[in-house]
Design an enzyme around this catalytic site. Structure first.
Site, PDB file in Angstrom:
ATOM      1  CB  ILE A 238      -0.961   0.000   1.216  1.00 19.09           C
ATOM      2  CG1 ILE A 238      -1.881   1.233   1.194  1.00 19.09           C
ATOM      3  CG2 ILE A 238      -0.230  -0.128   2.534  1.00 19.09           C
ATOM      4  CD1 ILE A 238      -2.994   1.192   2.237  1.00 19.09           C
ATOM      5  CB  SER A 239       1.319   4.014  -2.384  1.00 15.26           C
ATOM      6  OG  SER A 239       1.497   3.288  -3.567  1.00 15.26           O
TER       7      SER A 239
END
Length: 213
Positions: free
Chosen positions: A63-64
């Site tokens: 997840i960025s």
């Protein structure tokens, strides 16, 4: 898992951190303030949700980092009703940010487990993209082109030509280019054959992979 006053307080602190790092889009900051990022990662890792770092999720993806999400979204200048193609649905968090900005979002994920989980999560939380597709991001969605904006959430070794051709004239794509330490790159389509490219600094992404798993 609920969205508590503690979570909201942590999001407020995260937004303050993003402002210090130079994010100045009120709309993007408001989206991050209101989207429960902890619901996009596994319960066991909830404590990591509001730290400004990328975090591992299923299928060897991430997840960025919130800053990266805010940066890419701000640079694209997402406007209401923009037709946006997202390459790499992942956890669905970036998708939710785009939906929160009232964009018409088409998103592709090549990892089948992530595709199933993100589609279920987005539906459960009430974020409704126009399309969540299981497929190869390198191919884009020619049947739904052209797009106003394209946002790529994985590092590509080179710019995929098929994505460039799916941009409207005046449209923008933001994509990290490189093998390990990628150069964030903004490309603006000026005409049928002319594209303007701007380099925006180094970032770290998982690699953009072809075909589907």
């Amino acid at each position: 898992m609920l969205d508590t006053s503690k979570h909201k307080g942590l999001r407020k602190r995260l937004v303050e951190e993003l402002i210090k790092k130079g994010i100045d889009s009120r709309m993007v900051l408001n989206a991050i303030l209101n989207i429960p990022r902890h619901l996009f990662i596994d319960n066991d890792f909830e404590a990591h949700a509001y730290i400004d770092k990328a975090f591992p999720i299923d299928s060897n993806q991430t997840i960025s980092q919130p800053y990266t999400v805010a940066f890419q979204t701000t640079i694209l200048g997402i406007e209401k009703n923009d037709k946006v193609l997202e390459i790499g649905t992942g956890s669905g968090y970036q998708t939710a940010v785009l939906v929160k900005l009232n964009a018409n979002v088409y998103t592709i994920e090549r990892q089948h487990l992530l595709y199933r989980k993100s589609m279920k999560r987005l539906n459960f939380l009430g974020y409704s993209p126009k399309l969540v597709k299981y497929g190869d991001g390198y191919l884009g969605l020619p049947e739904h082109a052209p797009f106003d904006k394209i946002l790529v959430t994985a590092g590509a070794s080179k710019i995929p030509k098929k994505l460039l051709l799916q941009l409207k004239i005046g449209g923008k794509i933001i994509i990290p280019i490189g093998e390990l330490n990628q150069e964030m790159t903004l490309i603006i389509r000026k005409s049928e054959t002319k594209f303007e490219k701007k380099k925006l600094g180094k970032f770290n992404f998982v690699p953009m992979l072809k075909k589907t798993n």
